[in-house]
Design a protein around this motif. Structure first.
Motif, PDB file in Angstrom:
ATOM      1  N   TYR A 163       8.751  94.273 147.961  1.00  0.00           N
ATOM      2  CA  TYR A 163       9.962  93.769 147.319  1.00  0.00           C
ATOM      3  C   TYR A 163      11.118  94.754 147.457  1.00  0.00           C
ATOM      4  CZ  TYR A 163       6.443  90.615 145.351  1.00  0.00           C
ATOM      5  OH  TYR A 163       5.411  89.725 145.192  1.00  0.00           O
ATOM      6  N   GLN A 164      10.794  96.052 147.417  1.00  0.00           N
ATOM      7  CA  GLN A 164      11.829  97.056 147.689  1.00  0.00           C
ATOM      8  C   GLN A 164      12.389  96.866 149.092  1.00  0.00           C
ATOM      9  OE1 GLN A 164      11.363 101.251 145.549  1.00  0.00           O
ATOM     10  NE2 GLN A 164       9.657 100.859 146.908  1.00  0.00           N
ATOM     11  N   GLN A 165      11.502  96.718 150.049  1.00  0.00           N
ATOM     12  CA  GLN A 165      11.919  96.581 151.441  1.00  0.00           C
ATOM     13  C   GLN A 165      12.710  95.302 151.668  1.00  0.00           C
ATOM     14  OE1 GLN A 165       8.341  96.977 153.805  1.00  0.00           O
ATOM     15  NE2 GLN A 165       7.861  98.983 152.936  1.00  0.00           N
ATOM     16  N   ALA A 166      12.441  94.280 150.855  1.00  0.00           N
ATOM     17  CA  ALA A 166      13.156  93.010 150.999  1.00  0.00           C
ATOM     18  C   ALA A 166      14.555  93.078 150.413  1.00  0.00           C
ATOM     19  CB  ALA A 166      12.364  91.893 150.327  1.00  0.00           C
ATOM     20  N   ASP A 169      16.905  95.033 143.880  1.00  0.00           N
ATOM     21  CA  ASP A 169      17.687  96.104 143.258  1.00  0.00           C
ATOM     22  C   ASP A 169      16.902  96.826 142.179  1.00  0.00           C
ATOM     23  OD1 ASP A 169      20.453  95.565 144.485  1.00  0.00           O
ATOM     24  OD2 ASP A 169      19.903  93.605 143.679  1.00  0.00           O
ATOM     25  N   GLY A 170      15.879  96.158 141.660  1.00  0.00           N
ATOM     26  CA  GLY A 170      15.024  96.735 140.642  1.00  0.00           C
ATOM     27  C   GLY A 170      13.717  95.980 140.633  1.00  0.00           C
ATOM     28  N   VAL A 171      12.702  96.544 140.009  1.00  0.00           N
ATOM     29  CA  VAL A 171      11.403  95.873 139.912  1.00  0.00           C
ATOM     30  C   VAL A 171      10.945  95.886 138.460  1.00  0.00           C
ATOM     31  CG1 VAL A 171      10.655  96.314 142.279  1.00  0.00           C
ATOM     32  CG2 VAL A 171      10.193  98.003 140.509  1.00  0.00           C
ATOM     33  N   PHE A 172      10.244  94.836 138.092  1.00  0.00           N
ATOM     34  CA  PHE A 172       9.849  94.584 136.708  1.00  0.00           C
ATOM     35  C   PHE A 172       8.340  94.406 136.664  1.00  0.00           C
ATOM     36  CE2 PHE A 172      10.323  91.181 133.125  1.00  0.00           C
ATOM     37  CZ  PHE A 172       9.981  92.116 132.159  1.00  0.00           C
ATOM     38  N   VAL A 173       7.667  95.222 135.847  1.00  0.00           N
ATOM     39  CA  VAL A 173       6.208  95.146 135.735  1.00  0.00           C
ATOM     40  C   VAL A 173       5.843  94.883 134.275  1.00  0.00           C
ATOM     41  CG1 VAL A 173       4.013  96.243 136.329  1.00  0.00           C
ATOM     42  CG2 VAL A 173       6.070  96.833 137.615  1.00  0.00           C
ATOM     43  N   VAL A 191      13.819 102.277 143.583  1.00  0.00           N
ATOM     44  CA  VAL A 191      14.718 101.447 142.778  1.00  0.00           C
ATOM     45  C   VAL A 191      14.310 101.563 141.313  1.00  0.00           C
ATOM     46  CG1 VAL A 191      15.130  99.837 144.680  1.00  0.00           C
ATOM     47  CG2 VAL A 191      13.288  99.371 143.037  1.00  0.00           C
ATOM     48  N   PRO A 192      15.188 101.166 140.389  1.00  0.00           N
ATOM     49  CA  PRO A 192      14.869 101.280 138.961  1.00  0.00           C
ATOM     50  C   PRO A 192      13.649 100.459 138.543  1.00  0.00           C
ATOM     51  CG  PRO A 192      17.225 100.947 139.272  1.00  0.00           C
ATOM     52  CD  PRO A 192      16.578 100.720 140.613  1.00  0.00           C
ATOM     53  N   LEU A 193      12.873 101.029 137.639  1.00  0.00           N
ATOM     54  CA  LEU A 193      11.715 100.337 137.075  1.00  0.00           C
ATOM     55  C   LEU A 193      12.087  99.723 135.732  1.00  0.00           C
ATOM     56  CD1 LEU A 193       8.668  99.633 137.041  1.00  0.00           C
ATOM     57  CD2 LEU A 193       8.279 101.846 135.918  1.00  0.00           C
TER      58      LEU A 193
END
Length: 269
Positions: A163-166, A169-173, A191-193
């Motif tokens: 998803y970063q490579q795509a 702007d941020g990722v949500f877990v 990117v921001p978590l």
């Protein structure tokens, strides 16, 4: 050309070391206006509340038009808006990109897209399509390995990397609360978590110390409000006065006017 993040942009609110964006989630214009009046610069929506208000299932792609209607209501408010769009309400990246264009047009600054543990490549294609269509829209890519999966670390990292490579702007877990695992993800990411706040998990201050850049409240406020209403009704029936904060009629009307004033200013500015 993409504007560089500053503290006044939605992206910029994710790039303040030691000061994560605390994102409360509203379900109508009164709740959003009330949160804005309390000083929150950015507000999200919650898909559970959108679905519950319409009597539809959450997370099953049934509320696209309801989500757009709420975004239209809130997009001109005096705050930065991020929209919970489930998985984009389609498996076609082009259709998800069209949704992103519609959200951007009504004033949304961000979109939250969940993978639901579906194919990694398909979700990455949705993210790439949205960023190509609306470069300024902040894409928060949600990974559901801890929410509805077994929390497998390798699978989480595989999805994060894709998803970063795509272009996310941020990722949500959501569902992740272990401090050591959060720290490991922060160190791995570029990117921001984003972490979902849990009353039983780390405090916002602790999450900030771990390097988390965004803390979402999800459906918590909506569920708390619903619980308070049910408790109040039951208490009144039992002869008790309601406890907790009760805004007056005039205060709620003032929230309505604040939204109207904001819309008028945006229309003439």
């Amino acid at each position: 050309m993409t504007t560089e993040p500053t503290v006044t942009t939605f992206a910029g609110l994710h790039h303040r070391p030691g000061l994560p964006l605390l994102l409360p989630n509203a379900w109508d214009h009164a709740s959003a206006a009330g949160l804005a009046a309390r000083g929150f610069q950015a507000i999200g929506t919650t898909s559970l509340a959108v679905a519950a208000a319409a009597g539809l299932p959450d997370g099953e792609g049934a509320t696209r038009e309801h989500t757009l209607a709420l975004a239209l209501t809130l997009g001109s408010g005096p705050f930065l808006l991020s929209v919970d769009a489930e998985d984009g309400f389609s498996q076609d990246p082009g259709e998800v990109a069209e949704l992103a264009r519609e959200l951007w047009a009504v004033g949304a600054a961000g979109i939250n897209l969940e993978d639901g543990l579906g194919p990694v490549g398909r979700h990455a294609a949705k993210i790439a399509a949205v960023k190509a269509a609306v470069p300024g829209l902040f894409v928060n890519a949600r990974i559901d390995t801890h929410w509805s999966g077994d929390g497998d670390e390798r699978e989480t990292l595989r999805r994060l990397d894709a998803y970063q490579q795509a272009g996310a702007d941020g990722v949500f877990v959501p569902g992740l609360s272990d401090p050591e695992r959060i720290t490991a993800l922060v160190r791995h990411l570029e990117v921001p978590l984003n972490i979902l706040y849990s009353p039983a998990g780390p405090t916002v201050a602790h999450l900030a110390d771990l390097g988390v850049r965004r803390v979402s409240l999800g459906s918590l406020l909506y569920r708390r409000a619903l619980g308070a209403a049910l408790d109040a009704a039951a208490g009144i029936a039992a002869g008790h006065a309601p406890a907790g904060t009760t805004p007056t009629y005039a205060e709620v009307r003032a929230l309505e006017r604040s939204v109207s004033v904001s819309r008028s200013a945006n229309a003439t500015g």
